[in-house]
Design a protein around this motif. Structure first.
Motif, PDB file in Angstrom:
ATOM      1  N   ILE A   1      21.211   6.588  18.685  1.00  0.00           N
ATOM      2  CA  ILE A   1      22.461   6.041  19.233  1.00  0.00           C
ATOM      3  C   ILE A   1      23.147   7.137  20.057  1.00  0.00           C
ATOM      4  O   ILE A   1      23.313   8.262  19.591  1.00  0.00           O
ATOM      5  N   GLY A   2      23.537   6.796  21.269  1.00  0.00           N
ATOM      6  CA  GLY A   2      24.224   7.757  22.146  1.00  0.00           C
ATOM      7  C   GLY A   2      23.286   8.609  22.979  1.00  0.00           C
ATOM      8  O   GLY A   2      23.729   9.338  23.865  1.00  0.00           O
ATOM      9  N   SER A   3      21.972   8.496  22.725  1.00  0.00           N
ATOM     10  CA  SER A   3      21.011   9.323  23.472  1.00  0.00           C
ATOM     11  C   SER A   3      20.905   8.850  24.920  1.00  0.00           C
ATOM     12  O   SER A   3      21.011   7.660  25.214  1.00  0.00           O
ATOM     13  N   ASP A   4      20.671   9.832  25.842  1.00  0.00           N
ATOM     14  CA  ASP A   4      20.405   9.448  27.237  1.00  0.00           C
ATOM     15  C   ASP A   4      18.962   9.753  27.612  1.00  0.00           C
ATOM     16  O   ASP A   4      18.625   9.856  28.793  1.00  0.00           O
ATOM     17  N   ASP A   5      18.114   9.918  26.601  1.00  0.00           N
ATOM     18  CA  ASP A   5      16.694  10.179  26.837  1.00  0.00           C
ATOM     19  C   ASP A   5      16.102   9.065  27.724  1.00  0.00           C
ATOM     20  O   ASP A   5      16.241   7.873  27.414  1.00  0.00           O
ATOM     21  N   ALA A   6      15.468   9.486  28.812  1.00  0.00           N
ATOM     22  CA  ALA A   6      15.052   8.511  29.844  1.00  0.00           C
ATOM     23  C   ALA A   6      14.084   7.463  29.283  1.00  0.00           C
ATOM     24  O   ALA A   6      14.203   6.257  29.586  1.00  0.00           O
ATOM     25  N   GLU A   7      13.148   7.932  28.439  1.00  0.00           N
ATOM     26  CA  GLU A   7      12.139   6.987  27.929  1.00  0.00           C
ATOM     27  C   GLU A   7      12.795   5.945  26.995  1.00  0.00           C
ATOM     28  O   GLU A   7      12.538   4.748  27.080  1.00  0.00           O
ATOM     29  N   LEU A   8      13.695   6.468  26.139  1.00  0.00           N
ATOM     30  CA  LEU A   8      14.404   5.552  25.212  1.00  0.00           C
ATOM     31  C   LEU A   8      15.264   4.555  25.983  1.00  0.00           C
ATOM     32  O   LEU A   8      15.273   3.359  25.698  1.00  0.00           O
ATOM     33  N   VAL A   9      15.975   5.093  26.974  1.00  0.00           N
ATOM     34  CA  VAL A   9      16.885   4.231  27.734  1.00  0.00           C
ATOM     35  C   VAL A   9      16.089   3.162  28.466  1.00  0.00           C
ATOM     36  O   VAL A   9      16.469   1.980  28.469  1.00  0.00           O
ATOM     37  N   SER A  10      14.946   3.548  29.039  1.00  0.00           N
ATOM     38  CA  SER A  10      14.196   2.516  29.779  1.00  0.00           C
ATOM     39  C   SER A  10      13.609   1.475  28.805  1.00  0.00           C
ATOM     40  O   SER A  10      13.542   0.291  29.126  1.00  0.00           O
ATOM     41  N   ARG A  11      13.241   1.897  27.577  1.00  0.00           N
ATOM     42  CA  ARG A  11      12.728   0.927  26.589  1.00  0.00           C
ATOM     43  C   ARG A  11      13.822  -0.048  26.163  1.00  0.00           C
ATOM     44  O   ARG A  11      13.643  -1.259  26.140  1.00  0.00           O
ATOM     45  N   TRP A  12      15.026   0.516  25.864  1.00  0.00           N
ATOM     46  CA  TRP A  12      16.084  -0.347  25.310  1.00  0.00           C
ATOM     47  C   TRP A  12      16.863  -1.105  26.379  1.00  0.00           C
ATOM     48  O   TRP A  12      17.540  -2.081  26.069  1.00  0.00           O
ATOM     49  N   ARG A  13      16.757  -0.660  27.645  1.00  0.00           N
ATOM     50  CA  ARG A  13      17.456  -1.376  28.715  1.00  0.00           C
ATOM     51  C   ARG A  13      16.956  -2.823  28.819  1.00  0.00           C
ATOM     52  O   ARG A  13      17.622  -3.701  29.336  1.00  0.00           O
ATOM     53  N   ARG A  14      15.758  -3.049  28.321  1.00  0.00           N
ATOM     54  CA  ARG A  14      15.200  -4.405  28.364  1.00  0.00           C
ATOM     55  C   ARG A  14      15.972  -5.370  27.472  1.00  0.00           C
ATOM     56  O   ARG A  14      15.831  -6.582  27.592  1.00  0.00           O
ATOM     57  N   PHE A  15      16.732  -4.811  26.522  1.00  0.00           N
ATOM     58  CA  PHE A  15      17.474  -5.650  25.569  1.00  0.00           C
ATOM     59  C   PHE A  15      18.955  -5.607  25.944  1.00  0.00           C
ATOM     60  O   PHE A  15      19.525  -4.518  26.016  1.00  0.00           O
ATOM     61  N   MET A  16      19.546  -6.776  26.165  1.00  0.00           N
ATOM     62  CA  MET A  16      20.942  -6.838  26.601  1.00  0.00           C
ATOM     63  C   MET A  16      21.871  -6.213  25.552  1.00  0.00           C
ATOM     64  O   MET A  16      21.765  -6.537  24.379  1.00  0.00           O
ATOM     65  N   GLY A  17      22.727  -5.299  26.003  1.00  0.00           N
ATOM     66  CA  GLY A  17      23.710  -4.714  25.073  1.00  0.00           C
ATOM     67  C   GLY A  17      23.191  -3.499  24.327  1.00  0.00           C
ATOM     68  O   GLY A  17      23.889  -2.986  23.455  1.00  0.00           O
ATOM     69  N   ASN A  18      21.995  -3.023  24.654  1.00  0.00           N
ATOM     70  CA  ASN A  18      21.481  -1.852  23.950  1.00  0.00           C
ATOM     71  C   ASN A  18      21.661  -0.551  24.736  1.00  0.00           C
ATOM     72  O   ASN A  18      21.359   0.526  24.214  1.00  0.00           O
ATOM     73  N   VAL A  19      22.133  -0.659  25.999  1.00  0.00           N
ATOM     74  CA  VAL A  19      22.383   0.556  26.790  1.00  0.00           C
ATOM     75  C   VAL A  19      23.746   0.401  27.454  1.00  0.00           C
ATOM     76  O   VAL A  19      24.044  -0.650  28.026  1.00  0.00           O
ATOM     77  N   ILE A  20      24.564   1.447  27.326  1.00  0.00           N
ATOM     78  CA  ILE A  20      25.861   1.429  28.016  1.00  0.00           C
ATOM     79  C   ILE A  20      26.068   2.785  28.683  1.00  0.00           C
ATOM     80  O   ILE A  20      25.827   3.815  28.052  1.00  0.00           O
ATOM     81  N   ASN A  21      26.442   2.739  29.940  1.00  0.00           N
ATOM     82  CA  ASN A  21      26.649   3.975  30.712  1.00  0.00           C
ATOM     83  C   ASN A  21      25.464   4.929  30.576  1.00  0.00           C
ATOM     84  O   ASN A  21      25.639   6.135  30.399  1.00  0.00           O
ATOM     85  N   GLY A  22      24.254   4.371  30.594  1.00  0.00           N
ATOM     86  CA  GLY A  22      23.056   5.212  30.548  1.00  0.00           C
ATOM     87  C   GLY A  22      22.762   5.795  29.178  1.00  0.00           C
ATOM     88  O   GLY A  22      21.946   6.708  29.043  1.00  0.00           O
ATOM     89  N   ARG A  23      23.414   5.299  28.160  1.00  0.00           N
ATOM     90  CA  ARG A  23      23.177   5.801  26.787  1.00  0.00           C
ATOM     91  C   ARG A  23      22.885   4.652  25.834  1.00  0.00           C
ATOM     92  O   ARG A  23      23.327   3.532  26.069  1.00  0.00           O
ATOM     93  N   ILE A  24      22.181   4.986  24.755  1.00  0.00           N
ATOM     94  CA  ILE A  24      21.798   3.949  23.791  1.00  0.00           C
ATOM     95  C   ILE A  24      23.030   3.486  23.008  1.00  0.00           C
ATOM     96  O   ILE A  24      23.794   4.295  22.482  1.00  0.00           O
TER      97      ILE A  24
END
Ligand SMILES: Cc1cc2nc3c(=O)[nH]c(=O)nc-3n(C[C@H](O)[C@H](O)[C@H](O)COP(=O)(O)OP(=O)(O)OC[C@H]3O[C@@H](n4cnc5c(N)ncnc54)[C@H](O)[C@@H]3O)c2cc1C
Length: 459
Positions: free
Chosen positions: A106-129
């Motif tokens: 939670i709160g991570s801006d790790d690129a791989e994590l963000v790109s994985r979770w961006r697929r799910f609505m509401g799981n990324v905000i301002n580039g963070r988990i």
């Protein structure tokens, strides 16, 4: 064709009603708000009964198949909503009933994590988990039962709360209907967890039921689920050609006659379809019937369109429609404090804050106030004694309600209501005299987070 009767009235004969239980706290409605109120009251020592009209607990989160529990953090590393909401998820994790980022992420801006979770609505905000969970509704029904049993709550399912018993301006019990007939339960505190504020009229509590017909909360729904999908394949397609995907979703709405939004679930092969039907009132039996009939027609058209046009749905099938009509908003209490949209926009803090939520739709700047605050007074009716609300009927104007009546919000409000009820009973005081400091301290002890709240002792 039956003609609707003109509106003459008939007098129902008076009769004696069996009192089947006497409790400290009686909660009517076992959704996120009511269930949490019952758990909190019982864990704090109150003899508690929970009535629910259906055969399962969870309200919209289970029977409504609304299976996204969103926005429990604000882009930072700390959870903003925890308490019983987090307990739901931790219990569900153990039985494989969630899909959510791990708490360390939670709160991570790790690129791989963000790109994985961006697929799910509401799981990324301002580039963070962000902490948003997707849950299995059947497993959630089971863990909500477990929590009720563990806390020692007396549960009555298939029990429809009809009206309250009021004596000298104080609510003293509830009448309910079931296969066992009409019965009554007496209680020191009655908590309306029906979401729709069903007990407010008979309690003589003031309420507001006006909704702007364009607001999310004014719209009904009938969620349905599709099986044999492939959500990741759909994401590949959407990311490969976002414009084409948008066009298809527009075409789907036009063909089906309303907006349909396919969403993920904890299983890649199962999706749920959210929808918004304007112009119907969830406290009208005529409108509820219209909704059920109309939405099933829309569902069949929508599914046909999806199968024929959108990759991943070719071999899908309809699993089920939600057993509970999707109700987002009905009566809102007129409480000792009525929260306004302005309060949320300015992140107004209250000395009696009992819940803090990330502000939805907030701009990205860190300087912008990021939280909204819920005062205990929004759960307390202005004139009726012995009654609290738990869940989406909290005292608020339409827009404030629209912004803060999601599942985790209602869990947090319910947890506060149940805790306050137990304090009032232990101390033999009126609900409106509950000491805010004591309530806040007890909430913190139960794992509730109240970030930014300075505890003030009220004498
Ligand atoms: C289609 C739809 C999509 C939504 N999407 C999301 C989302 O993605 N994420 C999110 O967090 N929120 C979402 N929401 C909002 C959220 O689901 C609700 O605001 C939330 O569930 C309200 O909780 P509650 O406990 O106040 O009411 P409810 O969930 O409505 O629960 C009320 C409970 O009381 C029972 N009850 C009602 N009347 C009586 C009675 N007279 N006697 C006995 N029992 C009674 C009901 O059966 C139910 O179990 C959505 C809502 C809808 C309808």
């Amino acid at each position: 064709m039956l003609e609707e009767q003109n509106r003459d009235t008939i007098c129902e004969p008076a009769r004696d009603i069996d009192i089947c239980y006497q409790a400290d706290v009686v909660v009517v409605g076992g959704g996120p708000g009511g269930h949490s109120a019952a758990i909190a009251a019982a864990r704090n020592g109150a003899k508690t009964i929970l009535l629910e009209r259906y055969g399962h607990l969870g309200g919209m989160a289970t029977g409504g198949i609304v299976i996204q529990i969103p926005h429990m953090s604000d882009g930072g590393t700390e959870p903003i909503i925890a308490g019983l909401a987090l307990e739901w998820l931790e219990r569900l994790d153990k039985v494989g009933g969630t899909l959510r980022p791990s708490m360390q992420d939670i709160g991570s801006d790790d690129a791989e994590l963000v790109s994985r979770w961006r697929r799910f609505m509401g799981n990324v905000i301002n580039g963070r988990i962000e902490h948003t969970a997707w849950v299995d509704p059947e497993l959630l029904k089971c863990i909500l039962n477990d929590m009720t049993e563990d806390a020692g709550v007396k549960l009555l399912l298939h029990s429809w709360g009809t009206r309250v018993l009021v004596e000298d301006g104080k609510v003293k019990g509830v009448f309910f209907e079931s296969k066992s007939g009409r019965q009554a339960i007496l209680g020191e505190v009655i908590i309306d967890g029906t979401g729709d504020g069903d007990l407010l009229p008979s309690a003589g509590a003031d309420f507001d039921s006006v909704w702007d017909s364009t607001s999310r909360s004014s719209m009904l729904a009938l969620v349905f689920r599709l099986g044999n999908c492939d959500y990741q394949k759909l994401c590949d397609y959407r990311e490969g050609d976002p414009d084409q995907y948008q066009q298809l979703m527009k075409g789907l709405a036009e063909y089906a006659g309303t907006r349909l939004l396919p969403l993920p679930s904890p299983r890649n092969d199962v999706m749920w379809v959210n929808n918004w039907i304007p112009g119907l009132d969830c406290t009208s039996v005529e409108d509820l019937t219209t909704l059920e009939v109309k939405m099933r027609k829309i569902m069949r058209k929508g599914h046909k369109f999806l199968k024929e046009n959108v990759p991943t749905f070719e071999n899908s099938f309809i699993i089920d429609t939600a057993p509970q009509t999707g109700t987002r908003g009905a009566r809102r209490l007129v409480g000792e404090y009525v929260i306004t949209e302005e309060d949320f926009k300015t992140s107004k803090k209250f000395e009696d804050t009992i819940a803090v939520f990330p502000r939805l739709g907030r701009p990205g700047s860190i300087e912008t106030p990021r939280h909204v605050y819920i005062p205990y007074r929004a759960l307390v009716p202005v004139k009726t004694e012995g009654l609290l609300v738990a869940g989406r009927s909290f005292a608020s104007d339409q827009m404030a309600n629209n912004m803060a009546n999601l599942i985790p919000h209602c869990i947090a409000i319910g947890q506060a209501a149940g805790t306050a009820a137990s304090i009032a009973i232990n101390e033999g005081i009126s609900l409106r005299k509950v000491d805010y400091h004591t309530l806040q301290k007890k909430l913190l002890e139960q794992g509730v987070t109240l970030p930014g709240v300075i505890l003030t002792e009220i004498k």
